[in-house]
Design a protein around this motif. Structure first.
Motif, PDB file in Angstrom:
ATOM      1  N   HIS A   1       0.856  -1.186   0.000  1.00 52.40           N
ATOM      2  CA  HIS A   1       0.000   0.000   0.000  1.00 52.40           C
ATOM      3  C   HIS A   1       0.891   1.235   0.000  1.00 52.40           C
ATOM      4  CE1 HIS A   1      -3.575  -2.417   0.699  1.00 52.40           C
ATOM      5  NE2 HIS A   1      -2.915  -3.053   1.657  1.00 52.40           N
ATOM      6  N   PHE A   2       0.576   2.180  -0.894  1.00 50.79           N
ATOM      7  CA  PHE A   2       1.413   3.355  -1.061  1.00 50.79           C
ATOM      8  C   PHE A   2       0.583   4.624  -0.875  1.00 50.79           C
ATOM      9  CE2 PHE A   2       2.717  -0.052  -4.008  1.00 50.79           C
ATOM     10  CZ  PHE A   2       3.882  -0.439  -3.370  1.00 50.79           C
ATOM     11  N   GLY A   3       1.243   5.755  -0.988  1.00 54.40           N
ATOM     12  CA  GLY A   3       0.555   7.029  -0.842  1.00 54.40           C
ATOM     13  C   GLY A   3       0.722   7.599   0.551  1.00 54.40           C
ATOM     14  N   LYS A   4       0.296   8.862   0.701  1.00 56.15           N
ATOM     15  CA  LYS A   4       0.476   9.565   1.969  1.00 56.15           C
ATOM     16  C   LYS A   4      -0.304   8.911   3.104  1.00 56.15           C
ATOM     17  CE  LYS A   4       1.477  14.097  -0.058  1.00 56.15           C
ATOM     18  NZ  LYS A   4       1.044  15.519  -0.144  1.00 56.15           N
ATOM     19  N   GLY A   5      -1.528   8.458   2.802  1.00 55.92           N
ATOM     20  CA  GLY A   5      -2.346   7.838   3.847  1.00 55.92           C
ATOM     21  C   GLY A   5      -1.705   6.578   4.392  1.00 55.92           C
ATOM     22  N   ALA A   6      -1.206   5.724   3.490  1.00 62.37           N
ATOM     23  CA  ALA A   6      -0.556   4.483   3.918  1.00 62.37           C
ATOM     24  C   ALA A   6       0.716   4.779   4.707  1.00 62.37           C
ATOM     25  CB  ALA A   6      -0.241   3.626   2.698  1.00 62.37           C
ATOM     26  N   SER A   7       1.463   5.799   4.281  1.00 55.97           N
ATOM     27  CA  SER A   7       2.696   6.158   4.988  1.00 55.97           C
ATOM     28  C   SER A   7       2.395   6.681   6.386  1.00 55.97           C
ATOM     29  CB  SER A   7       3.471   7.212   4.192  1.00 55.97           C
ATOM     30  OG  SER A   7       3.921   6.685   2.957  1.00 55.97           O
ATOM     31  N   ARG A   8       1.334   7.479   6.516  1.00 56.09           N
ATOM     32  CA  ARG A   8       0.960   7.992   7.843  1.00 56.09           C
ATOM     33  C   ARG A   8       0.576   6.852   8.777  1.00 56.09           C
ATOM     34  NH1 ARG A   8      -1.370  12.545   5.027  1.00 56.09           N
ATOM     35  NH2 ARG A   8      -3.340  11.408   4.856  1.00 56.09           N
ATOM     36  N   ARG A   9      -0.144   5.862   8.249  1.00 54.39           N
ATOM     37  CA  ARG A   9      -0.541   4.723   9.087  1.00 54.39           C
ATOM     38  C   ARG A   9       0.686   3.948   9.558  1.00 54.39           C
ATOM     39  NH1 ARG A   9      -4.803   4.677   5.321  1.00 54.39           N
ATOM     40  NH2 ARG A   9      -3.738   3.159   3.973  1.00 54.39           N
ATOM     41  N   LEU A  10       1.664   3.787   8.670  1.00 55.28           N
ATOM     42  CA  LEU A  10       2.895   3.099   9.058  1.00 55.28           C
ATOM     43  C   LEU A  10       3.601   3.842  10.189  1.00 55.28           C
ATOM     44  CD1 LEU A  10       4.471   2.020   5.638  1.00 55.28           C
ATOM     45  CD2 LEU A  10       3.766   0.494   7.489  1.00 55.28           C
ATOM     46  N   ARG A  11       3.692   5.161  10.053  1.00 53.03           N
ATOM     47  CA  ARG A  11       4.399   5.949  11.068  1.00 53.03           C
ATOM     48  C   ARG A  11       3.669   5.898  12.404  1.00 53.03           C
ATOM     49  NH1 ARG A  11       4.362   9.877   6.640  1.00 53.03           N
ATOM     50  NH2 ARG A  11       6.222   9.493   5.370  1.00 53.03           N
ATOM     51  N   ARG A  12       2.346   5.876  12.371  1.00 51.56           N
ATOM     52  CA  ARG A  12       1.583   5.755  13.622  1.00 51.56           C
ATOM     53  C   ARG A  12       1.878   4.428  14.311  1.00 51.56           C
ATOM     54  NH1 ARG A  12      -2.927   8.231  10.876  1.00 51.56           N
ATOM     55  NH2 ARG A  12      -3.794   6.157  10.460  1.00 51.56           N
ATOM     56  N   ASP A  13       2.196   3.409  13.507  1.00 46.98           N
ATOM     57  CA  ASP A  13       2.503   2.085  14.055  1.00 46.98           C
ATOM     58  C   ASP A  13       3.985   1.920  14.385  1.00 46.98           C
ATOM     59  OD1 ASP A  13      -0.153   1.383  13.798  1.00 46.98           O
ATOM     60  OD2 ASP A  13       0.112   0.440  11.826  1.00 46.98           O
ATOM     61  N   GLY A  14       4.752   3.019  14.321  1.00 49.58           N
ATOM     62  CA  GLY A  14       6.172   2.943  14.661  1.00 49.58           C
ATOM     63  C   GLY A  14       7.041   2.385  13.555  1.00 49.58           C
ATOM     64  N   ARG A  15       6.592   2.509  12.301  1.00 47.58           N
ATOM     65  CA  ARG A  15       7.351   2.026  11.157  1.00 47.58           C
ATOM     66  C   ARG A  15       7.724   3.202  10.247  1.00 47.58           C
ATOM     67  NH1 ARG A  15       8.932  -3.097  11.706  1.00 47.58           N
ATOM     68  NH2 ARG A  15       8.985  -3.349   9.426  1.00 47.58           N
ATOM     69  N   VAL A  16       8.782   3.014   9.457  1.00 42.09           N
ATOM     70  CA  VAL A  16       9.215   4.029   8.498  1.00 42.09           C
ATOM     71  C   VAL A  16       9.185   3.419   7.097  1.00 42.09           C
ATOM     72  CG1 VAL A  16      11.109   5.518   7.739  1.00 42.09           C
ATOM     73  CG2 VAL A  16      10.695   5.181  10.182  1.00 42.09           C
ATOM     74  N   PRO A  17       8.469   4.034   6.144  1.00 42.81           N
ATOM     75  CA  PRO A  17       8.464   3.509   4.772  1.00 42.81           C
ATOM     76  C   PRO A  17       9.817   3.726   4.101  1.00 42.81           C
ATOM     77  CG  PRO A  17       7.248   5.575   4.890  1.00 42.81           C
ATOM     78  CD  PRO A  17       7.600   5.210   6.300  1.00 42.81           C
ATOM     79  N   ALA A  18      10.184   2.780   3.236  1.00 47.38           N
ATOM     80  CA  ALA A  18      11.462   2.867   2.534  1.00 47.38           C
ATOM     81  C   ALA A  18      11.340   2.177   1.187  1.00 47.38           C
ATOM     82  CB  ALA A  18      12.574   2.216   3.357  1.00 47.38           C
ATOM     83  N   VAL A  19      12.261   2.520   0.278  1.00 46.80           N
ATOM     84  CA  VAL A  19      12.322   1.847  -1.017  1.00 46.80           C
ATOM     85  C   VAL A  19      13.762   1.414  -1.254  1.00 46.80           C
ATOM     86  CG1 VAL A  19      12.629   4.038  -2.257  1.00 46.80           C
ATOM     87  CG2 VAL A  19      11.819   2.019  -3.493  1.00 46.80           C
ATOM     88  N   ILE A  20      13.932   0.170  -1.706  1.00 45.34           N
ATOM     89  CA  ILE A  20      15.252  -0.375  -2.037  1.00 45.34           C
ATOM     90  C   ILE A  20      15.349  -0.443  -3.554  1.00 45.34           C
ATOM     91  CG2 ILE A  20      16.806  -2.338  -1.770  1.00 45.34           C
ATOM     92  CD1 ILE A  20      15.237  -3.115   0.742  1.00 45.34           C
ATOM     93  N   TYR A  21      16.430   0.133  -4.121  1.00 44.10           N
ATOM     94  CA  TYR A  21      16.552   0.185  -5.575  1.00 44.10           C
ATOM     95  C   TYR A  21      18.016   0.017  -5.977  1.00 44.10           C
ATOM     96  CZ  TYR A  21      18.333   4.933  -4.914  1.00 44.10           C
ATOM     97  OH  TYR A  21      19.084   6.009  -4.527  1.00 44.10           O
ATOM     98  N   GLY A  22      18.242  -0.119  -7.290  1.00 45.38           N
ATOM     99  CA  GLY A  22      19.604  -0.202  -7.803  1.00 45.38           C
ATOM    100  C   GLY A  22      19.976  -1.577  -8.319  1.00 45.38           C
ATOM    101  N   HIS A  23      21.147  -1.646  -8.986  1.00 47.81           N
ATOM    102  CA  HIS A  23      21.684  -2.882  -9.569  1.00 47.81           C
ATOM    103  C   HIS A  23      20.761  -3.458 -10.633  1.00 47.81           C
ATOM    104  CE1 HIS A  23      25.000  -4.180  -6.498  1.00 47.81           C
ATOM    105  NE2 HIS A  23      25.137  -2.932  -6.908  1.00 47.81           N
ATOM    106  N   GLY A  24      19.966  -2.596 -11.270  1.00 53.64           N
ATOM    107  CA  GLY A  24      19.120  -3.042 -12.364  1.00 53.64           C
ATOM    108  C   GLY A  24      17.904  -3.841 -11.962  1.00 53.64           C
TER     109      GLY A  24
END
Length: 202
Positions: free
Chosen positions: A12-35
């Protein structure tokens, strides 16, 4: 040794999903690179705070679905008021590869008596082994005289680390501070107050 963090996949993405994660003590992140395709995850807010505290270019081992991934914290977004970490961009790296990062300049030593040093370049862009990124590039100004300066070409970089900045860029300048000429205050002349003349009674 890189800190190891457990990461949870997220769909789940977007500002709403990110806010819910932060309320639960989590931080959203993205892993990228190496093709490879980007992987969206979340990590524990307290664990990532401790793992990145006081580090300019943290290297982490992130465990996603049981697999270890070595990553460099490429961008870290904070709340402008609370300074809490709100999002992470994590770049996949391999232990043998070199990465471009900005490393802070740290000055040691005392310049010649009566002089001061000024840092003109706060960070220098270098290419360094992913698992051996220096915490800082040290500039020693011990005994340097007025008018002397240190350029990027003068920097003593650790083995395996190369500068990607213009070698003629000035990093530190030593100078004699100029006294500030303060305007003299004009003497204040006290003016005698004139007492009103007593009125004559007729």
């Amino acid at each position: 040794m890189a800190d190891k963090l457990e990461a949870a996949s997220r769909s789940h993405f977007g500002k709403g999903a990110s806010r819910r994660l932060r309320r639960d003590g989590r931080v959203p992140a993205v892993i990228y690179g190496h093709g490879a395709d980007p992987v969206h995850v979340s990590v524990d807010a307290h664990e990532i705070f401790l793992a990145t505290k006081g580090q300019a270019n943290p290297i982490l081992t992130v465990v996603v679905d049981g697999r270890d991934q070595l990553v460099l914290v490429k961008e870290l977004q904070r709340n402008p008021l609370s300074r809490a970490i709100e999002h992470l961009d994590l770049l996949r790296v391999a232990s043998g590869e070199k990465v471009e990062v900005e490393v802070p300049i740290e000055v040691t030593g005392e310049s010649a008596p009566g002089t001061i040093h000024t840092i003109e370049l706060m960070h220098v862009l270098v290419k360094a082994p992913a698992t051996h990124i220096p915490e800082a590039v040290v500039v020693d100004v011990e005994g340097r005289e007025d008018g002397s300066h240190v350029t990027v070409a003068d920097l003593a970089l650790p083995a395996g680390v190369e500068s990607e900045a213009d070698p003629e860029t000035i990093v530190v300048v030593v100078s004699t501070p100029q006294a500030t000429d303060l305007p003299e205050e004009a003497p204040v002349e006290a003016e005698a107050a004139e007492a009103p003349a007593p009125s004559a009674e007729g």
